[in-house]
Design a protein around this motif. Structure first.
Motif, PDB file in Angstrom:
ATOM      1  N   ALA A   1      34.940  33.175  96.227  1.00 41.39           N
ATOM      2  CA  ALA A   1      34.150  33.819  95.166  1.00 41.39           C
ATOM      3  C   ALA A   1      33.586  35.147  95.659  1.00 41.39           C
ATOM      4  O   ALA A   1      33.619  36.154  94.930  1.00 41.39           O
ATOM      5  N   ARG A   2      33.075  35.175  96.892  1.00 40.17           N
ATOM      6  CA  ARG A   2      32.564  36.437  97.460  1.00 40.17           C
ATOM      7  C   ARG A   2      33.678  37.475  97.577  1.00 40.17           C
ATOM      8  O   ARG A   2      33.479  38.653  97.278  1.00 40.17           O
ATOM      9  N   ALA A   3      34.853  37.041  98.008  1.00 36.28           N
ATOM     10  CA  ALA A   3      35.984  37.972  98.127  1.00 36.28           C
ATOM     11  C   ALA A   3      36.364  38.522  96.759  1.00 36.28           C
ATOM     12  O   ALA A   3      36.614  39.718  96.606  1.00 36.28           O
ATOM     13  N   ALA A   4      36.369  37.664  95.746  1.00 35.15           N
ATOM     14  CA  ALA A   4      36.738  38.098  94.391  1.00 35.15           C
ATOM     15  C   ALA A   4      35.716  39.075  93.816  1.00 35.15           C
ATOM     16  O   ALA A   4      36.081  39.986  93.064  1.00 35.15           O
ATOM     17  N   GLU A   5      34.451  38.897  94.167  1.00 32.75           N
ATOM     18  CA  GLU A   5      33.405  39.788  93.651  1.00 32.75           C
ATOM     19  C   GLU A   5      33.597  41.233  94.083  1.00 32.75           C
ATOM     20  O   GLU A   5      33.118  42.147  93.423  1.00 32.75           O
ATOM     21  N   THR A   6      34.298  41.446  95.174  1.00 34.51           N
ATOM     22  CA  THR A   6      34.493  42.810  95.663  1.00 34.51           C
ATOM     23  C   THR A   6      35.604  43.544  94.923  1.00 34.51           C
ATOM     24  O   THR A   6      35.734  44.753  95.064  1.00 34.51           O
ATOM     25  N   ALA A   7      36.399  42.812  94.158  1.00 31.49           N
ATOM     26  CA  ALA A   7      37.529  43.428  93.453  1.00 31.49           C
ATOM     27  C   ALA A   7      37.071  44.115  92.171  1.00 31.49           C
ATOM     28  O   ALA A   7      36.144  43.660  91.506  1.00 31.49           O
ATOM     29  N   ALA A   8      37.758  45.174  91.834  1.00 29.34           N
ATOM     30  CA  ALA A   8      37.374  45.983  90.678  1.00 29.34           C
ATOM     31  C   ALA A   8      37.943  45.472  89.359  1.00 29.34           C
ATOM     32  O   ALA A   8      37.441  45.831  88.304  1.00 29.34           O
ATOM     33  N   ASP A   9      38.989  44.656  89.423  1.00 27.84           N
ATOM     34  CA  ASP A   9      39.631  44.214  88.178  1.00 27.84           C
ATOM     35  C   ASP A   9      40.172  42.796  88.355  1.00 27.84           C
ATOM     36  O   ASP A   9      40.207  42.271  89.468  1.00 27.84           O
ATOM     37  N   PRO A  10      40.607  42.158  87.258  1.00 23.19           N
ATOM     38  CA  PRO A  10      41.087  40.769  87.335  1.00 23.19           C
ATOM     39  C   PRO A  10      42.271  40.573  88.283  1.00 23.19           C
ATOM     40  O   PRO A  10      42.329  39.568  88.993  1.00 23.19           O
ATOM     41  N   THR A  11      43.199  41.504  88.313  1.00 22.57           N
ATOM     42  CA  THR A  11      44.327  41.369  89.249  1.00 22.57           C
ATOM     43  C   THR A  11      43.825  41.446  90.681  1.00 22.57           C
ATOM     44  O   THR A  11      44.258  40.676  91.547  1.00 22.57           O
ATOM     45  N   GLY A  12      42.902  42.344  90.926  1.00 23.56           N
ATOM     46  CA  GLY A  12      42.313  42.452  92.260  1.00 23.56           C
ATOM     47  C   GLY A  12      41.605  41.178  92.677  1.00 23.56           C
ATOM     48  O   GLY A  12      41.633  40.799  93.848  1.00 23.56           O
ATOM     49  N   ARG A  13      40.976  40.487  91.715  1.00 27.54           N
ATOM     50  CA  ARG A  13      40.307  39.217  92.035  1.00 27.54           C
ATOM     51  C   ARG A  13      41.324  38.159  92.461  1.00 27.54           C
ATOM     52  O   ARG A  13      41.068  37.372  93.368  1.00 27.54           O
ATOM     53  N   LEU A  14      42.484  38.161  91.822  1.00 28.31           N
ATOM     54  CA  LEU A  14      43.545  37.232  92.232  1.00 28.31           C
ATOM     55  C   LEU A  14      44.030  37.548  93.644  1.00 28.31           C
ATOM     56  O   LEU A  14      44.164  36.650  94.478  1.00 28.31           O
ATOM     57  N   LEU A  15      44.278  38.817  93.898  1.00 26.90           N
ATOM     58  CA  LEU A  15      44.768  39.209  95.220  1.00 26.90           C
ATOM     59  C   LEU A  15      43.699  39.052  96.296  1.00 26.90           C
ATOM     60  O   LEU A  15      44.024  38.888  97.477  1.00 26.90           O
ATOM     61  N   ALA A  16      42.429  39.054  95.883  1.00 23.34           N
ATOM     62  CA  ALA A  16      41.333  38.870  96.847  1.00 23.34           C
ATOM     63  C   ALA A  16      41.388  37.501  97.519  1.00 23.34           C
ATOM     64  O   ALA A  16      40.887  37.340  98.634  1.00 23.34           O
ATOM     65  N   VAL A  17      41.992  36.534  96.863  1.00 26.52           N
ATOM     66  CA  VAL A  17      42.181  35.222  97.501  1.00 26.52           C
ATOM     67  C   VAL A  17      42.934  35.414  98.811  1.00 26.52           C
ATOM     68  O   VAL A  17      42.580  34.839  99.847  1.00 26.52           O
ATOM     69  N   PHE A  18      43.953  36.252  98.784  1.00 29.02           N
ATOM     70  CA  PHE A  18      44.770  36.475  99.977  1.00 29.02           C
ATOM     71  C   PHE A  18      44.049  37.356 100.996  1.00 29.02           C
ATOM     72  O   PHE A  18      44.271  37.211 102.200  1.00 29.02           O
ATOM     73  N   ASP A  19      43.162  38.223 100.514  1.00 32.42           N
ATOM     74  CA  ASP A  19      42.315  38.989 101.436  1.00 32.42           C
ATOM     75  C   ASP A  19      41.357  38.057 102.173  1.00 32.42           C
ATOM     76  O   ASP A  19      41.118  38.217 103.376  1.00 32.42           O
ATOM     77  N   PHE A  20      40.811  37.084 101.446  1.00 33.07           N
ATOM     78  CA  PHE A  20      39.949  36.076 102.061  1.00 33.07           C
ATOM     79  C   PHE A  20      40.728  35.318 103.142  1.00 33.07           C
ATOM     80  O   PHE A  20      40.232  35.108 104.251  1.00 33.07           O
ATOM     81  N   LEU A  21      41.965  34.927 102.804  1.00 29.43           N
ATOM     82  CA  LEU A  21      42.788  34.212 103.783  1.00 29.43           C
ATOM     83  C   LEU A  21      43.046  35.082 105.015  1.00 29.43           C
ATOM     84  O   LEU A  21      42.966  34.596 106.150  1.00 29.43           O
ATOM     85  N   ALA A  22      43.337  36.358 104.793  1.00 26.11           N
ATOM     86  CA  ALA A  22      43.625  37.251 105.924  1.00 26.11           C
ATOM     87  C   ALA A  22      42.438  37.326 106.883  1.00 26.11           C
ATOM     88  O   ALA A  22      42.613  37.260 108.107  1.00 26.11           O
ATOM     89  N   ALA A  23      41.241  37.439 106.336  1.00 30.70           N
ATOM     90  CA  ALA A  23      40.044  37.492 107.191  1.00 30.70           C
ATOM     91  C   ALA A  23      39.856  36.168 107.924  1.00 30.70           C
ATOM     92  O   ALA A  23      39.540  36.142 109.128  1.00 30.70           O
ATOM     93  N   TRP A  24      40.048  35.063 107.232  1.00 25.08           N
ATOM     94  CA  TRP A  24      39.882  33.740 107.828  1.00 25.08           C
ATOM     95  C   TRP A  24      40.909  33.514 108.937  1.00 25.08           C
ATOM     96  O   TRP A  24      40.580  33.012 110.013  1.00 25.08           O
TER      97      TRP A  24
END
Length: 191
Positions: free
Chosen positions: A70-93
């Motif tokens: 949810a925190r990763a998705a909040e940083t995205a500017a649009d709905p597609t970015g929120r979907l891709l933020a899941v993978f950004d979260f994974l990359a950091a983890w």
């Protein structure tokens, strides 16, 4: 004196670190006692069985996972970015020093066949993640099949990163997710 709520939290955090690093089956309650600093009597008062403690750890992990994506998705500017933020979260983890894969998959692999309660908890977490991605896909007008594909990518990336020891799986999965999203949009336009 530490109340039961605080004690539960400290014991769960200690057990989580031990179970995640070494596996559930290889950690005895004495190790949890030593790591948490609470006597076995208090631990067993709060968690009558090791399975109860494992379930509390999985609940703790589930809340951490939910808040992290949810925190990763909040940083995205649009709905597609929120979907891709899941993978950004994974990359950091995946880049964390103590990354050992998905704690839910690990627990299921160790205990799922012998513990219906653990199997149910793991399934509930995976279903919760699926619903989360379903919602994000719905916000971009994507097809129901897209959500299932993206979840499978995320789950597979976790396993691939754990086995390979490389965080690159998150970047590959993110690129594949973008391709799937674009293909889903193109298919919708063609209908």
């Amino acid at each position: 004196m530490i109340d039961d709520v605080q004690a539960r939290e400290r014991i769960v955090v200690a057990a989580d670190a031990l179970f995640y690093a070494h596996g559930v089956n290889s950690i005895g309650m004495d190790a949890v006692r030593e790591r948490s600093g609470f006597p076995l009597k208090r631990i067993y008062k709060l968690f009558p069985s090791k399975e109860d403690l494992v379930l509390a750890v999985l609940d703790h992990r589930s809340r951490s996972w939910d808040s992290g994506i949810a925190r990763a998705a909040e940083t995205a500017a649009d709905p597609t970015g929120r979907l891709l933020a899941v993978f950004d979260f994974l990359a950091a983890w995946f880049r964390e020093d103590d990354f050992r894969g998905c704690a839910f998959i690990n627990a299921y692999g160790e205990l799922g066949p012998g513990s219906s309660r653990v199997a149910d908890a793991v399934r509930a977490q995976k279903e919760s993640f699926q619903r989360y991605v379903d919602d994000l896909v719905g916000r971009i007008g994507g097809s129901p099949g897209l959500a299932a594909q993206l979840v499978l990518l995320a789950e597979g990336a976790q396993t691939a990163a754990a086995i390979s020891g490389s965080p690159a799986a998150a970047d590959v999965a993110r690129d594949a997710a973008r391709t799937l999203i674009e293909a889903d949009r193109a298919a919708a336009r063609d209908r």
